[in-house]
Design an enzyme around this catalytic site. Structure first.
Site, PDB file in Angstrom:
ATOM      1  N   THR A   7      37.768  52.955  94.353  1.00 11.15           N
ATOM      2  CA  THR A   7      36.825  52.301  95.265  1.00 11.15           C
ATOM      3  C   THR A   7      35.540  51.934  94.528  1.00 11.15           C
ATOM      4  O   THR A   7      35.038  50.810  94.640  1.00 11.15           O
ATOM      5  CB  THR A   7      36.513  53.229  96.459  1.00 11.15           C
ATOM      6  OG1 THR A   7      37.742  53.538  97.119  1.00 11.15           O
ATOM      7  CG2 THR A   7      35.555  52.585  97.435  1.00 11.15           C
TER       8      THR A   7
ATOM      9  N   GLY B 216      42.386  57.660  88.933  1.00 10.90           N
ATOM     10  CA  GLY B 216      43.151  58.733  88.303  1.00 10.90           C
ATOM     11  C   GLY B 216      44.183  59.391  89.206  1.00 10.90           C
ATOM     12  O   GLY B 216      45.282  59.711  88.763  1.00 10.90           O
TER      13      GLY B 216
ATOM     14  N   CYS C 270      45.013  52.312 112.427  1.00 14.60           N
ATOM     15  CA  CYS C 270      44.823  52.767 113.799  1.00 14.60           C
ATOM     16  C   CYS C 270      43.421  52.372 114.249  1.00 14.60           C
ATOM     17  O   CYS C 270      42.444  52.808 113.663  1.00 14.60           O
ATOM     18  CB  CYS C 270      44.967  54.274 113.839  1.00 14.60           C
ATOM     19  SG  CYS C 270      45.805  54.846 115.291  1.00 14.60           S
TER      20      CYS C 270
HETATM   21  N1  PLP Z   1      42.821  50.086  95.507  1.00 12.62           N
HETATM   22  C1  PLP Z   1      44.089  50.362  95.872  1.00 12.62           C
HETATM   23  C2  PLP Z   1      45.136  49.311  95.692  1.00 12.62           C
HETATM   24  C3  PLP Z   1      44.417  51.608  96.405  1.00 12.62           C
HETATM   25  O1  PLP Z   1      45.674  51.863  96.741  1.00 12.62           O
HETATM   26  C4  PLP Z   1      43.382  52.574  96.541  1.00 12.62           C
HETATM   27  C5  PLP Z   1      43.678  53.884  97.157  1.00 12.62           C
HETATM   28  O2  PLP Z   1      44.567  54.030  97.968  1.00 12.62           O
HETATM   29  C6  PLP Z   1      42.083  52.245  96.138  1.00 12.62           C
HETATM   30  C7  PLP Z   1      41.841  50.995  95.623  1.00 12.62           C
HETATM   31  C8  PLP Z   1      40.954  53.227  96.231  1.00 12.62           C
HETATM   32  O3  PLP Z   1      41.047  54.181  95.204  1.00 12.62           O
HETATM   33  P1  PLP Z   1      40.294  55.586  95.288  1.00 12.62           P
HETATM   34  O4  PLP Z   1      41.021  56.387  96.309  1.00 12.62           O
HETATM   35  O5  PLP Z   1      40.406  56.172  93.938  1.00 12.62           O
HETATM   36  O6  PLP Z   1      38.886  55.307  95.665  1.00 12.62           O
END
Ligand code: PLP
Length: 383
Positions: free
Chosen positions: A69, A201, A327
């Site tokens: 994220t 990670g 949801c």
């Molecule tokens: N991008 C994708 C495609 C994801 O599947 C996810 C998590 O599910 C994220 C970004 C976010 O990653 P993080 O959980 O490390 O913040």
């Protein structure tokens, strides 16, 4: 029964990552001048070199983050803001309609506050974008295109190298969210001409709370965090040494094992899908071509079954899966990915990881083969 088929949400930490995490828990501050600080710094820089080598970047281009994220937000906001500052016009941003919320919501937020104009490129029924459609949306002000390497729900693999090759001569940078891809795909930012990349990670065997961004040399990026100036000023904050060392160890183990893992996971996911699609009203979604979908993902649509009930009953059986539905206000609605791909029916994502066994798959097949017809026979019955 204890079967974990939700590795796309969080996978199991690899033994190498666990060991390294414990080794460096008492690390000193990696920016300190004393010997212990310098020892810590050596651990961080070695981890950076290994991550860079695994992904085809230079060490200077790797920025450690708290996860996917943050890496996505850094790339989107950082590149768009830098473009706005340099050009003094509103930059144009293109993203795919199937992006994870980490990209989609950041892009919408930028557009809503007037920092960018935004276009979404749709996908085919297989969840993949079409390069020509992206190129058709380009404008003189286009400052960034963001298309995920592989989709988290459907496992669809986008033609990233082809897209990047088409954008490069036009001078438009490509950011790719490679969060779901790293576990099973060879991602290389140099070979594939990728300008920015996000990785997480906990999707490939590191603990939760660490990831990295790759921001190529000469790509201007405005930092989101200001402070001590770590990571060439792009991401201030004391280095999370143990997590950084751990993500490098997990990536090393992933790269070393990836080819074998892909063969094994393709066999297991195909077995799972082949058995479950013999059931009435069960379809596999995503690309038909196995080279266009992640070996780790099986996405199904199931007719005449309530999604919430299916998830609860599976959980009661000890089988952890994901519904892939959002949801909102108490109503279960299809996710934006399924809407974009035009996929109907109750969604069920089964995602495999490095420690998934034949026994896990056999157990899931048996459990689902009994449960799905039983639920279809009594739609709406909760007990
Ligand atoms: N991008 C994708 C495609 C994801 O599947 C996810 C998590 O599910 C994220 C970004 C976010 O990653 P993080 O959980 O490390 O913040």
């Amino acid at each position: 029964m204890n079967v974990y088929l939700d590795h796309a949400a969080s996978s199991t930490p690899r033994p190498q990552a666990r060991a390294v995490l414990l080794t460096h828990l008492d690390a000193a501050n990696g920016s300190a001048a004393h010997q212990r600080g310098q020892n810590t710094r050596a651990v961080i820089e070695e981890a950076r070199e290994r991550v860079a080598a695994a992904i085809g970047a230079t060490p200077h281009e790797v920025v450690f983050t708290s996860g996917g994220t943050e890496a996505d937000n850094l790339a989107l906001k950082g590149i768009i803001w830098a473009a706005r500052d340099a050009r003094r016009t509103t930059p144009h941003l293109i993203i795919s309609a199937t992006e994870h919320a980490a990209v989609k919501d950041a892009a919408v937020w930028l557009a809503e506050r007037g920092d960018a104009t935004l276009d979404l490129v749709g996908c085919g029924p297989d969840g993949c974008i079409d390069v020509d459609q992206v190129l058709g949306l380009l404008r003189a002000e286009t400052a960034l295109v963001s298309v995920m390497t592989a989709n988290n729900e459907l496992g669809s693999i986008n033609p990233i190298a082809e897209l990047a090759a088409a954008l490069a001569p036009k001078g438009v940078p490509l950011h790719t969210d490679a969060v779901q891809a790293i576990a099973t795909l060879d991602v290389n930012v140099t070979r594939d001409q990728i300008s920015a990349l996000a990785a997480s990670g906990h999707k490939f065997g590191a603990p939760q709370g660490v990831g990295f961004a790759v921001l190529r040399r000469n790509l201007p990026v405005v930092p989101l965090h200001h402070g001590g100036g770590q990571d060439r000023g792009v991401r201030s904050g004391t280095f999370a040494t143990a997590l950084i060392a751990s993500v490098a160890a997990a990536l090393d183990a992933t790269v070393a094992e990836r080819q074998q893992l892909v063969i094994r996971l393709n066999r297991l996911s195909d077995k799972l899908a082949a058995n479950l699609t013999t059931l009435e009203g069960v379809r596999r979604n995503g690309p038909v071509d196995p080279t266009r979908r992640l070996a780790s993902h099986v996405h199904l649509s199931i007719d005449d079954v309530a999604g919430e009930l299916l998830g609860l009953r599976l959980d009661a059986l000890g089988i952890a899966t994901s519904g892939g539905a959002a949801c909102s206000s108490g109503a279960t609605t299809a996710s934006h990915v399924l809407v974009a791909a035009g996929i109907t029916g109750t969604p069920l994502r089964l995602s495999l990881g490095w420690d998934t066994t034949d026994n896990d798959i056999d157990t899931a097949i048996t459990g689902l083969s009994e449960l799905i017809p039983a639920l279809q026979a009594h739609p709406g019955v909760w007990a």
